[in-house]
Design an enzyme around this catalytic site. Sequence first.
Site, PDB file in Angstrom:
ATOM      1  N   TRP A 230       9.459  -2.200   7.453  1.00 33.70           N
ATOM      2  CA  TRP A 230      10.085  -2.376   6.138  1.00 33.70           C
ATOM      3  C   TRP A 230      11.591  -2.212   6.228  1.00 33.70           C
ATOM      4  O   TRP A 230      12.353  -3.049   5.734  1.00 33.70           O
ATOM      5  CB  TRP A 230       9.512  -1.366   5.138  1.00 33.70           C
ATOM      6  CG  TRP A 230      10.133  -1.503   3.770  1.00 33.70           C
ATOM      7  CD1 TRP A 230       9.694  -2.299   2.751  1.00 33.70           C
ATOM      8  CD2 TRP A 230      11.306  -0.831   3.285  1.00 33.70           C
ATOM      9  NE1 TRP A 230      10.542  -2.174   1.649  1.00 33.70           N
ATOM     10  CE2 TRP A 230      11.532  -1.283   1.958  1.00 33.70           C
ATOM     11  CE3 TRP A 230      12.204   0.089   3.839  1.00 33.70           C
ATOM     12  CZ2 TRP A 230      12.602  -0.830   1.184  1.00 33.70           C
ATOM     13  CZ3 TRP A 230      13.282   0.534   3.075  1.00 33.70           C
ATOM     14  CH2 TRP A 230      13.466   0.082   1.763  1.00 33.70           C
ATOM     15  N   TYR A 234      14.443  -5.065   5.649  1.00 32.71           N
ATOM     16  CA  TYR A 234      15.384  -4.854   4.542  1.00 32.71           C
ATOM     17  C   TYR A 234      16.835  -4.971   5.026  1.00 32.71           C
ATOM     18  O   TYR A 234      17.677  -5.603   4.379  1.00 32.71           O
ATOM     19  CB  TYR A 234      15.150  -3.485   3.908  1.00 32.71           C
ATOM     20  CG  TYR A 234      15.865  -3.302   2.587  1.00 32.71           C
ATOM     21  CD1 TYR A 234      15.298  -3.761   1.405  1.00 32.71           C
ATOM     22  CD2 TYR A 234      17.111  -2.679   2.528  1.00 32.71           C
ATOM     23  CE1 TYR A 234      15.943  -3.601   0.191  1.00 32.71           C
ATOM     24  CE2 TYR A 234      17.765  -2.512   1.323  1.00 32.71           C
ATOM     25  CZ  TYR A 234      17.183  -2.983   0.153  1.00 32.71           C
ATOM     26  OH  TYR A 234      17.839  -2.835  -1.043  1.00 32.71           O
ATOM     27  N   ASP A 250       6.195  -4.244   1.289  1.00 34.22           N
ATOM     28  CA  ASP A 250       6.947  -3.637   0.197  1.00 34.22           C
ATOM     29  C   ASP A 250       6.094  -3.549  -1.055  1.00 34.22           C
ATOM     30  O   ASP A 250       5.475  -4.536  -1.490  1.00 34.22           O
ATOM     31  CB  ASP A 250       8.197  -4.487  -0.087  1.00 34.22           C
ATOM     32  CG  ASP A 250       9.043  -3.908  -1.201  1.00 34.22           C
ATOM     33  OD1 ASP A 250       9.825  -2.997  -0.930  1.00 34.22           O
ATOM     34  OD2 ASP A 250       8.913  -4.377  -2.350  1.00 34.22           O
TER      35      ASP A 250
END
Length: 293
Positions: A230, A234, A250
């Site tokens: 994640w 990101y 997410d």
Amino acid sequence: MSQEQHLLLPYQGPYDWPAMLGFLALRAIDGLEVVQGDTYARSFELEGCQGTLSLRPGPVGHLQLRLNLAQAHLLPKVVERLRRQFDLEADLPLIHRHLATDPLLAPLLAARPGLRVPGAWDGFELAIRAVLGQQITVQGAIRLASRLVATYGRPLMCPDRQWPGLTHVFATPEVLAGADLAGLGMPRSRARTLSVVAQALLDDPQLLQPGGDLQHSLERLLQLPGIGDWTAHYIALRQMREGDAFPAADAGLLNAMAALQGQRPTARQLLARAEAWRPWRAYAAQHLWTASG
């Protein structure tokens, strides 16, 4: 002494400034950023020189930049960073033609034709934000970031009278690499990850620079202890401007899909659905996040 300059930053196609401003307002770090009315303002340090800037809508097809910076030779670098941060190079018609073939996304695209992917002013700042945001709410992460800036950021030496809320610039990798960050109120494991990211950037200043290859960028980030899928996606999405970055696990994306199709998919199922969105999965993600509020 700072010199005030006013410039227009052009872009093509529609621009959903309210959505961009809403994103920034929710994540504004105390002392570093201010959102007021239709304007975003921030303090910064670039190559050892401090300054402030603000952006608001200008004439059609432009954002209006107000910049306070003593070193005029840094202006092109400021503009380059802002064009990346505010996604001013995006070819939205091209991206939307591709994504609109999915009936789930088509109405979202039609509703927000000017939605762009918010980026980052600085890679280190964004990476620290991403780690702070692991497994906590946006509001919780911003509280931690505000404490970090107040404790480890440098005071703004020439305050901007128009923006008295801008008091500090973000902490440097040199400072955070050796600091005991657990005192800010986070798990020690996360504090260690912050220090690891800071040291990694000192060891390789190009670590967080856009590289043009998503898989290579992700592999470099995933080698860092405490950086999972994640966080890597990101950072790739917001800092490296990888248009195909997609954090499939997410919670916001999974919840948005549940609201739109009546059933919450697994991360694996969402990843399979998103194959058809390549190479613009980051824009699909932004529409899903925005639609879910």
